[in-house]
Scaffold this active site. Structure first.
Site, short mmCIF file in Angstrom:
data_model
loop_
_atom_site.label_atom_id
_atom_site.label_comp_id
_atom_site.label_asym_id
_atom_site.label_seq_id
_atom_site.Cartn_x
_atom_site.Cartn_y
_atom_site.Cartn_z
N LYS A 1 -18.42 12.70 15.15
CA LYS A 1 -18.05 13.56 14.03
C LYS A 1 -18.86 14.85 14.08
CE LYS A 1 -15.46 10.70 11.37
NZ LYS A 1 -14.07 11.03 11.00
N ASP B 1 -2.39 1.18 16.94
CA ASP B 1 -3.44 2.13 17.29
C ASP B 1 -2.70 3.44 17.49
OD1 ASP B 1 -5.24 3.82 18.57
OD2 ASP B 1 -6.29 2.17 19.55
N HIS B 2 -2.78 4.35 16.53
CA HIS B 2 -1.92 5.53 16.57
C HIS B 2 -2.17 6.39 17.80
CE1 HIS B 2 -5.50 7.26 14.54
NE2 HIS B 2 -5.14 8.37 15.14
N GLY C 1 0.83 -1.20 0.00
CA GLY C 1 0.00 0.00 0.00
C GLY C 1 0.86 1.24 0.00
N GLY C 2 2.03 1.14 -0.63
CA GLY C 2 3.01 2.21 -0.60
C GLY C 2 2.62 3.46 -1.36
N THR C 3 1.55 3.41 -2.15
CA THR C 3 1.10 4.61 -2.87
C THR C 3 -0.07 5.29 -2.18
OG1 THR C 3 -0.46 3.36 -4.24
CG2 THR C 3 1.79 3.57 -5.07
N GLY C 4 -0.50 4.73 -1.05
CA GLY C 4 -1.71 5.21 -0.39
C GLY C 4 -1.52 6.46 0.44
N ASP C 5 -2.64 6.98 0.91
CA ASP C 5 -2.65 8.23 1.67
C ASP C 5 -1.92 8.09 3.00
OD1 ASP C 5 -3.66 10.98 1.99
OD2 ASP C 5 -4.82 10.12 3.64
N LEU C 6 -2.10 6.96 3.67
CA LEU C 6 -1.43 6.75 4.96
C LEU C 6 0.08 6.78 4.79
CD1 LEU C 6 -1.43 5.91 7.99
CD2 LEU C 6 -1.37 3.54 7.19
N HIS D 1 -9.72 3.04 19.97
CA HIS D 1 -9.12 4.18 20.67
C HIS D 1 -9.69 4.37 22.09
CE1 HIS D 1 -7.45 4.84 16.82
NE2 HIS D 1 -8.41 5.57 16.32
N LYS E 1 -12.49 20.07 17.76
CA LYS E 1 -11.65 18.88 17.74
C LYS E 1 -10.89 18.81 19.06
CE LYS E 1 -7.53 16.96 15.44
NZ LYS E 1 -8.01 15.60 15.23
#
Length: 504
Positions: free
Chosen positions: A340, A177-178, A12-17, A240, A345
């Site tokens: 949401k 889990d960031h 998934g090296g081209t992904g947004d993450l 989370h 935030k």
């Protein structure tokens, strides 16, 4: 500074993450010398990219970090791209050939870190091929890093875990889990276990209730298609919120290491009462945002968001009460909420202490009621720090009480120089330190807690409560605490209402 030797293979090296988090975090590690000479990165995905094009993408990803030209060139020379279909067995042999060549070229010593930045339905097929095509080495460490969601319920998570465990041992699996990489989440243990004053009060004799809020001011944005199949319960509460609760509720570990901490977190999660479906209505509420206006901003309803079904019953807000059935926490409600399109935030924890047993000021008409509550607040994001609110004497001739606040926030300089969550977690992976990652037993118990709630809601055909975008959730979320004689400590919407910036 210890230099780590490792080959990173990012599926998934081209992904947004990868572009937003992984590549900038790797650059920070490079800049600090945690990785230097003996590392390489293979990015894989379906797209037909060349190494040169891939390196231009890397340069764009790290541009906000303002690298020097020398830093940039030295860093990107370690990056290689391989177009890859994860279901095609033959293409894994190409990755193996490239990985073996880079291992020798950079003298990596067989250390490999496989990062699956892809949908979970590919985890099993990738890990099987890593073994069958002998991409896993015998002369170094092999570690697997996987992102949430880890399954969609307990049963799917169990099957997924069994697939992965056919190849990797539990101590080789790093479930990210960031939130666990955030500075103030990691500070929870320091606050508790390094301060006798706090730890001695950390029980049901002194704590009235605990509140955990994970608020997002944004809507679903471009993630409507994904979010409409997930919802706030699975997207935020299962991982989370319950991870934060486990850190707050756990017993002191014998020593501060990853195995001891994870074991205490597992015990804490197992102590959370699993509701019956009939109890869900009493303990949990959900909501979905409708159109709203905050100051000069107008927000669309969830139903009108891109890729959201017009008749969707997906919740964008969850609030609930958890009870922990053990000696330390019996009778103390842990209130959690996440949503949401809320007012602001912010992620924060409020520890609300019990009032004094006898109010000696009660006889004084002017001070018949104590105005404030003793509250320890842990600010996690966007600001980081602590505050302690307590009662003090109001300035003036009378003996009226007024809340006073002792406040500390990390400085901008300290925050600028502190590791970003993914940077810290990648370094932990390189060190083999699983403290800030989720053990399978934690994942399993979290799903057991959440599955009952999800099943009850799926059977409920009543209208889902709504809340205007820009507010802090539906009325039912406030009533959940009011019936226990409590209220939410953090109510940022009140400030906007007082000034006429927000109307429901």
């Amino acid at each position: 500074m210890q230099e780590h030797r490792a080959l990173f293979v990012i599926f998934g090296g081209t992904g947004d993450l990868a572009k937003r988090k992984l590549y900038p975090s790797l650059f920070r590690l490079f800049r600090k010398g945690n990785i230097a000479t003996h590392f390489a990165v293979i990015g894989t995905a379906r797209r037909e990219w060349s190494n040169d094009y891939f390196r231009e993408i890397i340069k764009t990803a790290i541009e906000p970090l303002e690298p020097t030209k020398e830093e940039e060139e030295a860093f990107v020379q370690h990056f290689y791209y391989q177009s890859h279909n994860v279901t095609n067995t033959e293409e894994y042999t190409v990755i193996k050939t490239l990985a073996d060549r880079l291992d020798e070229q950079y003298e990596i010593g067989g250390n490999r870190l496989f990062y699956l930045a892809m949908a979970p339905n590919f985890f099993g097929v990738i890990t099987r091929h890593l073994k069958s095509e002998e991409i896993i080495t015998n002369n170094g460490f092999n570690r697997l890093v996987i992102e949430k969601p880890f399954g969609s319920d307990y049963e799917s998570a169990r099957l997924l875990n069994e697939e992965i465990r056919e190849v990797f041992e539990e101590d080789q699996i790093f479930r990210i889990d960031h939130y666990l990489g955030k500075e103030m989440i990691q500070n929870i243990s320091a606050i508790r276990f390094a301060n006798n004053m706090i730890e001695s009060l950390w029980n049901n004799r002194y704590i009235d209730n605990v509140q955990v809020t994970l608020a997002e001011s944004l809507g679903v944005e471009e993630r409507g298609g994904y979010y409409d199949k997930s919802g706030a319960l699975k997207d935020m509460i299962q991982n989370h919120a319950l991870q934060i609760v486990s850190l707050l509720a756990m017993e002191p570990p014998r020593i501060f290491d990853d195995e001891e901490i994870r074991q205490e977190k597992i015990i804490a999660l197992r102590s959370i009462r699993i509701l019956s479906e009939a109890e869900v209505d009493q303990f949990f509420v959900r909501g979905q945002y409708s159109a709203g206006k905050l100051k000069d901003d107008t927000f669309a309803a969830y139903h009108d968001e891109l890729n959201v079904a017009p008749d969707s019953r997906t919740e964008t807000f969850v609030a609930g009460k958890l009870l922990i059935d053990n000696f330390r926490w019996a009778g103390v409600p842990f209130y959690i909420r996440s949503g949401k399109r809320l007012t602001e935030k912010g992620t924060r924890i409020n520890i609300v202490f019990k009032p004094v047993p006898v109010n000696i000021f009660r006889e004084n008409e002017a001070t018949r009621k104590i105005k404030g509550k003793d509250v320890l607040t842990i600010y996690i994001q966007p600001t980081e720090g602590f505050s302690l609110t307590m009662n003090g004497k109001e300035i003036g001739p009378s003996f009226s009480l007024a809340p006073i606040k002792l406040d500390y926030r990390h400085s901008a300089d300290a925050l600028e120089n502190s590791p970003e969550a993914y940077e810290r977690l990648l370094l932990d992976c390189l060190n083999g330190d699983a403290t800030n990652f989720t053990h399978w037993d934690e994942v399993a118990q979290s799903w057991r807690i959440v599955d009952v709630i999800r099943q009850a809601w799926d059977k409920d055909t009543a209208a889902i409560p709504s809340y205007a975008a820009g507010t802090m959730g539906p009325d039912e979320a406030f009533q959940l605490l009011e019936k226990d004689g409590h209220d939410w400590i953090w109510q940022p919407d009140a400030w906007y209402r007082e000034r006429g910036y927000l109307t429901d």
